[in-house]
Design a protein around this motif. Structure first.
Motif: not given
Length: 275
Positions: A71-72, A98-99, A105
């Motif tokens: 997500n980043r 995913y974070e 990830c």
């Protein structure tokens, strides 16, 4: 073997994961992409094309496909664009966010996805489609060659024993047709050896139908020569049943489809069989 072979990669390796599995779907059963780049210039040296995965969904029949991204991730907007399209038109695609940033990830879950595919591999599709940027290629035991020396895409659609649709376009999804290209398609050995077959060739731009008889070779393959135009090809024995396909459609009451308004669509049906 194909049922127990997979490919996976990160970033540029993610691009190559889908590139290789999409070009050679007959060689792998699973493709797992980590934060893959969405597009690059690729293809023949001297005349590459802009290759976008979002346009190539039809290449993945017969295998399972997955995307993991964070997500980043700095290219997550492209992954979100793809996820607006692929889940609507593919039943063999999954993704998870995913974070995380631009990394591998969900590594464990990706390999679970691959191992689950090995335990229950998808069968070879009875009907398949394929897009290729190279003038010559092979897929699912079909061999395609052409004299194209310009950037473009050779497109085979709805290929099975009864026929297929073919075209060569400048770009995807609806680029200009390239009828000046000479195309030769050799089928898989699906037919009786050294037997005659009736080929019905419908030009979908003029709706002129041509018919000819060709003979299979000693291995049961047929060699069909075409131009790069939009053709619907029927392969028939005299005793075969009708073979109906959609030859096109048009919206009759609106310039284009508008959400919430009634839309009237006229379909053109073509019988590319002999009965």
């Amino acid at each position: 073997d194909r049922e127990h072979r997979a490919i996976s990669g990160l970033s540029m390796g993610g691009f190559m994961t889908w590139w290789i599995s999409g070009k050679y779907p007959h060689l792998v059963s699973a493709a797992g992409n980590f934060c893959g780049s969405p597009e690059f210039f690729t293809g023949p040296q001297g005349f590459p094309v802009e290759y976008r995965h979002i346009d190539m969904a039809m290449n993945y029949g017969g295998l399972n496909v997955r995307l993991n991204f964070g997500n980043r991730d700095f290219i997550r907007c492209y992954h979100r664009d793809l996820n607006r399209i692929w889940p609507r038109i593919m039943d063999n695609y999954e993704f998870k966010i995913y974070e995380a940033e631009h990394t591998t990830c969900g590594l464990g879950e990706m390999f679970d996805f691959i191992m689950n595919t090995f335990r229950n591999p998808p069968p070879k599709p009875l009907k398949w489609s394929h897009i290729d940027v190279f003038p010559d290629f092979d897929v699912w035991d079909y061999f395609v060659s052409s004299d194209r020396g310009l950037p473009g895409f050779t497109i085979l659609e709805n290929v099975d024993k009864r026929g297929f649709r073919s075209s060569v376009r400048e770009f995807l999804p609806d680029g200009e047709i390239m009828p000046e290209v000479r195309l030769s398609i050799t089928t898989a050995p699906l037919y009786g050896k050294k037997q005659s077959y009736i080929i019905k060739d419908v030009d979908l731009q003029t709706y002129i139908c041509k018919e000819k008889t060709i003979r299979s070779d000693e291995s049961g393959r047929l060699k069909i020569d075409l131009d790069g135009g939009l053709h619907e090809i029927g392969i028939n024995k005299p005793s075969d049943k009708p073979n109906i396909c959609c030859g096109g459609f048009e919206i009759s009451n609106l310039p284009w489809i508008v959400a919430g308004k009634e839309v009237k669509i006229n379909f053109r049906l073509i019988n590319k069989g002999t009965a």
